[in-house]
Write an enzyme that holds these catalytic residues in place. Structure first.
Site, PDB file in Angstrom:
ATOM      1  N   GLU A  69       0.817  -1.202   0.000  1.00  0.00           N
ATOM      2  CA  GLU A  69       0.000   0.000   0.000  1.00  0.00           C
ATOM      3  C   GLU A  69       0.858   1.263   0.000  1.00  0.00           C
ATOM      4  O   GLU A  69       0.571   2.236  -0.715  1.00  0.00           O
ATOM      5  CB  GLU A  69      -0.924   0.004   1.229  1.00  0.00           C
ATOM      6  CG  GLU A  69      -1.987  -1.070   1.222  1.00  0.00           C
ATOM      7  CD  GLU A  69      -1.493  -2.424   1.719  1.00  0.00           C
ATOM      8  OE1 GLU A  69      -2.297  -3.365   1.798  1.00  0.00           O
ATOM      9  OE2 GLU A  69      -0.290  -2.548   2.047  1.00  0.00           O
ATOM     10  N   PRO A 272      12.105 -13.397  -0.199  1.00  0.00           N
ATOM     11  CA  PRO A 272      10.862 -13.585   0.560  1.00  0.00           C
ATOM     12  C   PRO A 272      10.147 -12.266   0.824  1.00  0.00           C
ATOM     13  O   PRO A 272      10.779 -11.225   0.988  1.00  0.00           O
ATOM     14  CB  PRO A 272      11.344 -14.221   1.868  1.00  0.00           C
ATOM     15  CG  PRO A 272      12.759 -13.754   2.013  1.00  0.00           C
ATOM     16  CD  PRO A 272      13.304 -13.661   0.618  1.00  0.00           C
ATOM     17  N   ASN A 339       2.132  -8.104  -6.381  1.00  0.00           N
ATOM     18  CA  ASN A 339       2.069  -7.176  -7.501  1.00  0.00           C
ATOM     19  C   ASN A 339       3.062  -7.557  -8.613  1.00  0.00           C
ATOM     20  O   ASN A 339       4.267  -7.599  -8.374  1.00  0.00           O
ATOM     21  CB  ASN A 339       2.378  -5.777  -6.957  1.00  0.00           C
ATOM     22  CG  ASN A 339       2.336  -4.704  -8.011  1.00  0.00           C
ATOM     23  OD1 ASN A 339       1.968  -4.946  -9.147  1.00  0.00           O
ATOM     24  ND2 ASN A 339       2.725  -3.505  -7.627  1.00  0.00           N
ATOM     25  N   PRO A 340       2.578  -7.799  -9.855  1.00  0.00           N
ATOM     26  CA  PRO A 340       3.494  -8.152 -10.948  1.00  0.00           C
ATOM     27  C   PRO A 340       4.009  -6.940 -11.731  1.00  0.00           C
ATOM     28  O   PRO A 340       4.813  -7.100 -12.654  1.00  0.00           O
ATOM     29  CB  PRO A 340       2.616  -9.010 -11.852  1.00  0.00           C
ATOM     30  CG  PRO A 340       1.257  -8.366 -11.731  1.00  0.00           C
ATOM     31  CD  PRO A 340       1.171  -7.897 -10.282  1.00  0.00           C
ATOM     32  N   GLU A 342       5.904  -4.141 -11.137  1.00  0.00           N
ATOM     33  CA  GLU A 342       7.289  -3.680 -11.083  1.00  0.00           C
ATOM     34  C   GLU A 342       8.231  -4.572 -11.901  1.00  0.00           C
ATOM     35  O   GLU A 342       9.036  -4.051 -12.685  1.00  0.00           O
ATOM     36  CB  GLU A 342       7.757  -3.564  -9.629  1.00  0.00           C
ATOM     37  CG  GLU A 342       7.096  -2.411  -8.889  1.00  0.00           C
ATOM     38  CD  GLU A 342       7.637  -2.224  -7.479  1.00  0.00           C
ATOM     39  OE1 GLU A 342       8.288  -3.161  -6.966  1.00  0.00           O
ATOM     40  OE2 GLU A 342       7.420  -1.152  -6.897  1.00  0.00           O
TER      41      GLU A 342
END
Length: 436
Positions: A69, A272, A339-340, A342
């Protein structure tokens, strides 16, 4: 707007229970501290206290739960800061606090969010007195929300999302969620599907402004660290697993073991989601008879390293610049996916598991156009990763398609700013009044 007296029984009970449990807060904080989930020198912030004075002038409060976020909203914070507003940013995790230290604009104040008990929440508001509150995505703490509304502070939910799973859970408590959502002056949803869910649950004023995560800049990479890691890797084949969750690392390690027959000099980087899990992943790698190193110890991969555990914060930009194929975690386990965007922007071809409801629209569009590939188990991961590592042309085509898709969905930052403009202008006008 609603105040505490008009709340449904469930929220009144919640407020009473959290007030009664206030004396237990030190024990909770102590337990979290022992598990590395609190910052030892900043515990007072959890009680609504601060060593930092409130800055003069209008103050915009931005709250996001954690790293994802906060990353999404930093460009928005920068744009609001450029308009000479003071900004207070709160979050709830140690990792997000470290990210704030690295990437928030100069002058923006970061605090840990207060525990959601009336005494601590009121103390927080008494000190900071924000003029506008922006909550990011879906971190809905009842006492924070209700108190914001009760104090007549405009409250806006930005980059709002609600998974189908969360939607079904909230539908079992319709009065509770409707009361919380009525506290918001405006809900700015990521997509029409998210907007429809919030509308069905009772949000009174909704606009679809797009996903701020599509507009984030490329993640940074320290040039010296990048050069050092590049030199250590040399011309080896690189595969990466990014933002992985518990249960996914064994799959990646087994995939490495199977892939190395075709790629003898393969280096698999595992980053991780929670860096504190690094030593445990190192043990998994050793147990699988693979040679591994840990980045948090200052180690670089040498020629014998097979698994390189990148258990540091804020360095995914390094990995995405070096790995042509990236598995995006949180998607083989029941987490909802990470989230893909970046890695796509930095030129990586994307693999992911089936559990991607946190970014359902984006992954659906990517998979439909073959800009990403879904894998369900280690065998499929080996097949798809191997194909892309062998065929640079096919891999680059997937990257081009993915980048075009991401670019076509952008624009959320400008739309969000446009929606916030009336509130920011109103704050300016009120501050110019003689008694403001």
């Amino acid at each position: 707007m609603i105040v505490a007296e008009g709340l449904p029984l469930t929220l009144r009970a919640y407020r009473m229970l959290t007030a009664a449990a206030t004396p237990l807060a030190p024990a909770l904080i102590s337990h979290r501290l022992k598990h590395g989930k609190e910052h030892v020198t900043r515990l007072s912030e959890r009680y609504g206290e601060s060593k930092i004075a409130r800055p003069p002038g209008p103050l915009i409060w931005v709250h996001g739960a954690s790293v994802g976020e906060l990353t999404a909203v930093i460009p928005l914070i920068e744009r609001i800061r450029d308009r000479q507003f003071g900004i207070l940013c709160t979050s709830g995790t140690v990792t997000s606090a470290k990210l704030a230290e690295q990437r928030l604009p100069k002058g923006v104040i970061h605090q840990f969010v207060a525990l959601d008990a009336p005494r601590f929440v009121n103390r927080f508001f008494d000190h900071w007195r924000p003029d506008l509150a922006l909550f990011v995505e879906s971190d809905l703490w009842p006492n924070l929300i209700v108190t914001t509304a009760a104090r007549r502070i405009p409250l806006i939910l930005v980059n709002a999302r609600l998974s189908e799973r969360s939607f079904k859970r909230w539908r079992q408590m319709p009065g509770t969620i409707a009361a919380l959502l009525r506290c918001f002056d405006l809900c700015l949803a990521q997509s029409p599907a998210h907007a429809a869910r919030y509308r069905d649950l009772g949000a009174p004023c909704i606009a679809t402004t797009g996903n701020l995560k599509l507009d984030v800049p490329d993640p940074p990479a320290d040039p010296q660290r990048l050069a050092a890691l590049e030199a250590a890797i040399g011309d080896r084949t690189v595969f990466a697993g990014a933002s992985t969750h518990l249960g996914e690392e064994p799959v990646l390690i087994e995939a490495h073991r199977r892939l190395r027959s075709d790629f003898p000099r393969l280096l698999t980087i595992v980053a991780p989601r929670h860096p504190e899990r690094g030593p445990g992943i190192l043990e998994l790698a050793h147990a699988a008879s693979t040679k591994a190193r840990l980045r948090s110890r200052g180690e670089l991969p040498d020629g014998d390293t097979e698994i390189y555990v990148a258990d540091t914060l804020g360095e995914l930009g390094l990995i995405y610049r070096l790995a042509p194929v990236v598995f995006v975690g949180g998607s083989l386990v029941s987490h909802g996916g990470q989230n893909p965007i970046e890695p796509i922007k930095l030129g990586a071809a994307i693999l992911h598991g089936p559990n991607v409801w946190n970014f359902a629209e984006i992954y659906t569009a990517l998979d439909k156009t073959r800009g990403a590939e879904s894998v369900g188990d280690v065998a499929e991961l080996v097949t798809r990763a191997g194909a892309w590592l062998r065929d640079a042309c096919e891999r680059r085509l997937a990257v081009v398609v993915a980048r075009e898709m991401v670019a076509s969905l952008g624009g959320a930052l400008e739309q969000t700013l446009a929606a916030l403009d009336p509130y920011l202008m109103q704050i300016r006008l009120e501050r110019r009044r003689p008694n403001a």
